[in-house]
Design a protein around this motif. Structure first.
Motif, short mmCIF file in Angstrom:
data_model
loop_
_atom_site.label_atom_id
_atom_site.label_comp_id
_atom_site.label_asym_id
_atom_site.label_seq_id
_atom_site.Cartn_x
_atom_site.Cartn_y
_atom_site.Cartn_z
N GLY A 16 0.81 -1.08 0.11
CA GLY A 16 -0.05 0.02 0.09
C GLY A 16 0.87 1.19 0.08
N PRO A 17 1.74 1.40 0.93
CA PRO A 17 2.39 2.69 0.81
C PRO A 17 3.34 2.67 -0.35
N ALA A 18 3.90 1.81 -1.03
CA ALA A 18 4.58 1.87 -2.15
C ALA A 18 3.62 2.40 -3.32
N ARG A 19 2.39 1.73 -3.24
CA ARG A 19 1.52 2.21 -4.47
C ARG A 19 1.19 3.71 -4.21
N ALA A 20 1.05 4.06 -3.02
CA ALA A 20 0.79 5.33 -2.63
C ALA A 20 1.88 6.32 -3.10
N ALA A 21 2.88 5.89 -3.01
CA ALA A 21 4.04 6.84 -3.39
C ALA A 21 4.17 6.99 -4.97
N VAL A 588 8.77 -3.74 -0.15
CA VAL A 588 8.43 -4.33 -1.55
C VAL A 588 9.56 -4.62 -2.49
N ARG A 589 9.15 -5.97 -2.99
CA ARG A 589 10.30 -6.54 -3.96
C ARG A 589 10.30 -5.51 -5.13
N VAL A 590 11.76 -5.40 -5.20
CA VAL A 590 11.72 -4.46 -6.61
C VAL A 590 12.03 -5.22 -7.67
N THR A 591 11.11 -4.93 -8.54
CA THR A 591 11.02 -5.52 -10.02
C THR A 591 11.43 -4.69 -11.15
#
Length: 754
Positions: A16-21, A588-591
């Protein structure tokens, strides 16, 4: 069984936080793209927006040459607006021909067909008279410009005036260059023989104004300093003071002509020194009276949007000033890099204004000889810090108590090194350049000013409530460094200009905002502060808040650097670095998909900022909008070529920066990382106790790596960033060793067996 507390596992996966960023980045880019902006179409000029203009150009005159006794006409210009001119052209010092060509092209141009090394000793070539209505050297000038990397097109001003049907008169050979069309044609010209005396010059100016001329350009002569000439240039027969007096006499005659014809209040009189007097670059004289572009009269101090420095304009600003006065507001002429010269601070007294313009050149000259020694000393001292830290971390002098004392001193020393960065800018709050007349006096004064602020910043970092937290000093010094640069960029870049680690006006590469070195320090400081904030939140179990904090501070950093700092090359490094940091903090796993999304968001954000600026009227654009126009005009490769050449030159010539970067990497890799050196992997232990630090270091590498790749003079970015980050990292690791106590003591050394 009590619930398990949330831990700081780096592999947690709250997306969630990553998507928010990422969403926040996209929303900001979308808002910038869709924000309303003024249309590019030229609006009709309001009635009375144009007025006759008399431009008197000369070279080699500084405000230190001006006094009421020796130069009464130049001193009388204080009734209007005063300023200085940064005359830097293609080479370090500008010759008279360079200044007139810059006025003609609206960009840096030169009449010298050679290299920088050859220009140092080459005499300045005289400007040829117009013959038969044609400037005889103009074809050669255009060939030199076409082979250069500044995209100059001599004749741009003459073409624009001719196409608009503006009646322009050139008096003297330099004026002939300024008003020549791209074909070298000068429709109305008065030769030096016809205007052989100041009185004759004044008569021709009066005749031109009374017969309806809208633009009159006068070449008032060149002042060459006998003590500062290139090696192969012959000294003039007249002394420096006599040459300045001759220029003043021409200005006096023009002032009388304006008053006798249209009246001083109806005609703009712009006087400017547009080239240097010798090999040493100086800020030159400028002053204007009468109507100014945009309405009102010239009063106070000169300023332009290209410099945003009160009291400083560029030679390339004179061209858009002429066009704005002759053709009205949005004249639509492309290819300009300057902006119209206007005025501000009308309420300042004459004494205050004269002191201001004199001070500008004094500061610029005082700091010039100190910059190279400063960087050499700063870089060498960083190397000494690495050596001292290696010994202090490996040795256990005086048992446990002695080791704690050594580690405490090392931590303080490392914070002192980190505090130097912000202090080099804050030193300019004290007028150190007024102390004495020699380089030694100035060195002593600026060293004292820097030391004063270093002591203050170190005290704040080590004595505040955050002192017990290992990342406390790192975050505080980072925040102060970024904060000083952010506030200064928002309030006029007064601390950055003519500072040891800042922008040099006589170089005229940049006058405001954040250049490469300032970007490196601002972005590094902002990231270190973000690391400290995020670490505190993660350790308290608020990982979601930490990720959002990283994203929010990243957006703030982009705004400060890209908008307030007008930095084109900063956001492409800041957005991926903070975006990656937000992903890592969120667990979050960085892809590859997420990396590509970050890069796409970066490009969209940068394009949005640049496009929004390009959509503004020509006279209101910053260098971001002008770069878009350069791309549309097909000049992007010239910009890239110039940036690559600057990077190569820095890598080859500035060995101290390369040495500092290499030794900083070696120190981290072979001292802090390897357990066999210290007996304990100090950096790993610090990572274990502060899980946000490792992602922060990865983000820092991304930041400095991209900053190196996309910026002109980008070779300085990693080294300057390391000079702030590595000492603070040493302080953090040292605090970790202090807290570990005996567990972090170096292994006892035993005699080696043969």
């Amino acid at each position: 069984m009590p619930p398990r507390p949330r831990t700081a596992r780096p592999d947690a996966n709250p997306t969630g936080p990553a998507r928010a960023a990422l969403t926040a980045l996209a929303v900001l880019a979308l808002l910038l793209v869709t924000a309303p902006a003024p249309a590019r179409a030229a609006a009709p000029a309001p009635a009375g927006s144009t007025s006759p203009l008399v431009l008197v150009g000369f070279s080699g005159v500084r405000w230190s040459d001006v006094s009421e006794e020796a130069t009464p006409a130049l001193a009388a210009m204080s009734s209007g607006a005063l300023g200085t001119v940064a005359v830097r052209s293609v080479f370090t010092a500008a010759c008279p021909g360079d200044g007139w060509l810059a006025l003609s092209a609206g960009r840096r141009a030169t009449d010298f067909d050679g290299t920088s090394a050859g220009h140092v000793d080459a005499p300045c070539a005289p400007v040829a008279e117009v013959t038969g209505g044609v400037q005889p050297d103009f074809a050669r000038y255009r060939e030199i410009a076409a082979a250069g990397s500044f995209g100059a097109q001599p004749g741009l001003l003459g073409d624009a005036l001719a196409e608009a049907g503006t009646r322009a008169v050139a008096v003297g050979p330099g004026a002939g260059v300024a008003l020549a069309t791209s074909a070298g044609e000068v429709p109305a010209y008065v030769s030096r023989a016809e205007a052989g005396t100041p009185a004759a010059v004044g008569g021709h100016v009066q005749d031109a104004l009374e017969s309806g001329a809208e633009v009159v350009v006068v070449d008032a002569g060149a002042v060459r300093d006998p003590a500062d000439l290139p090696g192969r240039e012959e000294a003039p027969a007249a002394s420096h003071a006599e040459q300045v007096a001759a220029v003043d006499a021409v200005v006096a005659a023009v002032q009388e002509a304006v008053a006798a014809s249209t009246g001083a209040g109806a005609t703009t009189l712009f006087t400017a020194s547009i080239a240097d007097a010798g090999r040493t670059a100086h800020l030159q004289f400028a002053a204007a009276t009468g109507p100014q572009p945009g309405g009102g009269d010239y009063e106070g101090l000169l300023v332009s949007r290209s410099t945003r420095q009160v009291g400083i304009v560029q030679t390339t600003d004179v061209t858009p000033t002429v066009l704005a006065l002759a053709l009205g507001g949005d004249h639509g002429t492309t290819g300009l890099v300057g902006a119209p010269v206007t005025s501000t601070r009308a309420g300042a007294s004459v004494g205050e204004r004269v002191e201001k313009v004199r001070d500008l050149d004094l500061a610029a000259q005082a700091v010039q000889p100190l910059v190279a020694p400063f960087f050499t000393a700063w870089g060498a001292s960083q190397i000494v810090l690495y050596a001292v830290a290696t010994l202090a971390l490996r040795r256990a002098w005086g048992g446990a108590r002695g080791r704690r004392r050594v580690l405490s001193w090392l931590r303080t020393l490392a914070v002192v090194y980190g505090a130097v960065c912000a202090s080099t800018f804050l030193a300019n709050t004290l007028p150190w350049w007024r102390h004495g007349d020699s380089t030694g006096d100035h060195l002593l004064a600026v060293t004292g000013a820097v030391a004063l602020y270093v002591a203050a910043i170190t005290a704040v970092a080590l004595l505040g409530p955050w002192r017990r937290h290992p990342l406390g000093p790192l975050g505080v010094v980072g925040a102060i460094t970024a904060g000083v640069l952010a506030v200064d960029a928002a309030t006029g870049s007064r601390l950055i200009a003519s500072s040891l680690n800042g922008l040099q006006p006589v170089v005229a590469g940049r006058f405001y905002g954040l250049g490469n070195q300032q970007f490196a320090l601002f972005a590094t400081g902002a990231l270190l502060f973000t690391v400290a904030v995020a670490d505190r939140l993660v350790l308290s179990g608020r990982r979601r808040a930490a990720a959002l904090a990283v994203a929010g501070l990243g957006l703030l950093a982009v705004y400060v650097d890209g908008v307030l700092g007008s930095d084109f090359g900063g956001p492409p490094a800041i957005v991926p670095a903070f975006g990656l940091f937000a992903l890592l903090v969120a667990g979050v796993r960085v892809t590859w998909r997420r990396v590509l999304l970050l890069l796409a968001g970066t490009l969209l954000l940068l394009a949005a900022i640049s496009l929004a600026d390009w959509l503004r009227p020509v006279d209101e654009q910053t260098h971001l909008g002008r770069f878009v126009q350069t791309v549309l005009d097909g000049g992007a490769w010239q910009v890239v070529e110039r940036k690559l050449a600057q990077n190569l030159r820095i890598l080859v010539s500035n060995w101290i920066l390369s040495a500092v970067l290499a030794l900083a990497a070696a120190f981290i890799a072979f001292v802090l990382v390897r357990p066999r050196v210290l007996g304990v992997p100090v950096l790993q232990r610090t990572y274990d106790r502060h899980p946000v630090l490792r992602p922060g270091c990865i983000a820092l590498l991304v930041l400095l790596g991209i900053g190196f790749a996309v910026n002109d003079s980008g070779a300085a970015v990693p080294a300057v960033g390391a000079m702030l980050a590595v000492p603070l990292l040493i302080a953090t690791c040292t605090r970790t060793m202090e807290s570990l106590g005996d567990a972090a003591r170096p292994p006892e050394r035993t005699p080696a067996t043969r």
